[in-house]
Write a protein that holds these residues in place. Structure first.
Motif, short mmCIF file in Angstrom:
data_model
loop_
_atom_site.label_atom_id
_atom_site.label_comp_id
_atom_site.label_asym_id
_atom_site.label_seq_id
_atom_site.Cartn_x
_atom_site.Cartn_y
_atom_site.Cartn_z
N PRO A 246 0.81 -1.23 0.00
CA PRO A 246 0.00 0.00 0.00
C PRO A 246 0.84 1.28 0.00
CG PRO A 246 -0.90 -1.59 1.55
CD PRO A 246 0.39 -2.17 1.05
N CYS B 58 -1.91 3.53 6.80
CA CYS B 58 -2.39 2.59 5.78
C CYS B 58 -3.92 2.57 5.71
CB CYS B 58 -1.86 1.19 6.08
SG CYS B 58 -2.40 -0.02 4.86
N CYS C 158 3.69 -7.10 3.80
CA CYS C 158 2.32 -6.67 4.12
C CYS C 158 1.47 -7.90 4.36
CB CYS C 158 1.76 -5.83 2.96
SG CYS C 158 0.00 -5.50 3.14
N HIS C 159 0.73 -7.91 5.46
CA HIS C 159 -0.12 -9.06 5.78
C HIS C 159 -1.19 -9.30 4.71
CE1 HIS C 159 1.75 -9.39 9.61
NE2 HIS C 159 1.28 -8.26 10.08
N LEU C 160 -1.61 -8.22 4.06
CA LEU C 160 -2.76 -8.32 3.16
C LEU C 160 -2.40 -8.23 1.68
CD1 LEU C 160 -5.30 -6.03 5.05
CD2 LEU C 160 -4.94 -8.47 5.32
FE1 SF4 Z 1 -1.28 -1.88 5.65
FE2 SF4 Z 1 -1.48 -3.94 7.32
FE3 SF4 Z 1 -0.20 -4.23 5.02
FE4 SF4 Z 1 0.85 -2.79 6.96
S1 SF4 Z 1 0.47 -4.96 7.01
S2 SF4 Z 1 0.78 -2.25 4.83
S3 SF4 Z 1 -0.95 -1.82 7.85
S4 SF4 Z 1 -2.38 -3.77 5.29
#
Ligand code: SF4
Length: 319
Positions: free
Chosen positions: A245, A288, A313-315
């Motif tokens: 992101p 984020c 990034c987790h997502l």
């Molecule tokens: Fe955004 Fe979570 Fe990914 Fe970090 S881990 S970039 S806060 S979605």
């Protein structure tokens, strides 16, 4: 890449003491390789740690922990003689060449200064070498007798490059080398650097916030945020499909990346946090748009999501 890396940077940390017994984590557990002949770029907002990272690799700053392998050897364990060669073979070009050119010296003396320590040459051979280097960077022999204040910004940066080349390096850290130049001159200096790289087989670590120029010169790119690498990829896939992101927001500000569709620009909320007190979990979580509970608790690791394309990034796989 299957080649042996020129540099292997593993879990590198460079911390600085701050007021009140606090610590600035300028470079915080960064891992990447640099391969011979490539341009590896570090990008990110001012204060993200990219310059500190470059300087720590060269030994300008001592590392706090981690490993810096140069041709397979730990730089911290080099002998004095090896270190001397390391310093010769690994050079740096700066953002503001004027501040590092002694105004009392002629250009010829400036170019000769470092090389005279490492190479035994007669005065005639030295002058010949200076002329050769001036030609290499697109200047004429008469520049040798001029002083820095007589030169334009672009010419001074060419002298900075000639001075680095005088040491016959393999590797150059280019720290925002065009940021202080007029836009009309920037492309000329970048093209010169690309030509020299091809001619001399140089490897570059290119540090910049100019994402258009970085795209033009880089083979691979690392995106830094608050001292950490959040994305690492060959250039084309990164610009075509940024996965993190933060990278998406950073790149959305370049008009040509989104074919001029300015409405697609992603505006991040809030200011970049202080590296003294970064957010817990994912350091990007305070800005984020996708942050979830897990993001505030658990720092994401850099993982290979697509071939040679790493993201922390987790997502990322779902975005
Ligand atoms: Fe955004 Fe979570 Fe990914 Fe970090 S881990 S970039 S806060 S979605």
């Amino acid at each position: 890449m299957s080649k042996q890396p020129l540099f292997e940077i593993k879990n590198l940390k460079r911390y600085f003491p701050a007021k009140g017994g606090k610590t600035v984590k300028a470079v915080d557990d960064v891992t990447f390789d640099i391969f011979p002949g490539e341009t590896f770029s570090l990008v990110g907002e001012s204060g993200c740690g990219k310059t500190t990272c470059g300087r720590t690799i060269l030994g300008v700053y001592p590392k706090t922990s981690g490993s810096i392998l140069y041709e397979g050897q730990e730089t911290a364990e080099m002998s004095k003689a090896q270190l001397r060669q390391f310093r010769r073979r690994n050079q740096m070009i700066f953002q503001d060449p004027y501040s590092c050119l002694d105004p009392r010296m002629t250009i010829g003396t400036i170019i000769q200064e470092g090389m005279n320590v490492h190479f035994k040459r007669t005065p005639a051979e030295r002058n010949e070498k200076v002329t050769e280097l001036l030609f290499k960077v697109g200047l004429t022999a008469d520049f040798a007798s001029r002083f820095p204040h007589e030169l334009s910004g672009g010419q001074r940066q060419r002298i900075g490059i000639a001075r680095a080349l005088a040491m016959e390096p393999d590797f150059i850290v280019c720290d925002e080398p065009i940021a202080a130049l007029d836009v009309s001159i920037q492309a000329q200096v970048i093209n010169l650097m690309i030509d020299l790289q091809q001619e001399m087989g140089l490897t570059y670590l290119f540090i910049s916030h100019d994402l258009s120029m970085v795209r033009h010169i880089s083979d691979r790119i690392g995106v830094m945020y608050l001292g950490s690498l959040v994305e690492l990829s060959p250039t084309a896939p990164l610009y075509e499909k940024p996965l993190h992101p933060y990278t998406q927001a950073l790149f959305s500000a370049i008009p040509d990346v989104h074919r001029g569709k300015k409405e697609q620009r992603i505006r991040l909320k809030g200011e970049i946090p202080s590296p003294i007190n970064p957010p817990s979990g994912c350091k990007f979580s305070s800005r984020c748009p996708y942050a979830q509970d897990r993001c505030h608790e658990e720092a994401p690791a850099l993982q290979e999501l697509e071939k040679d394309h790493f993201v922390a990034c987790h997502l990322a796989a779902q975005l």
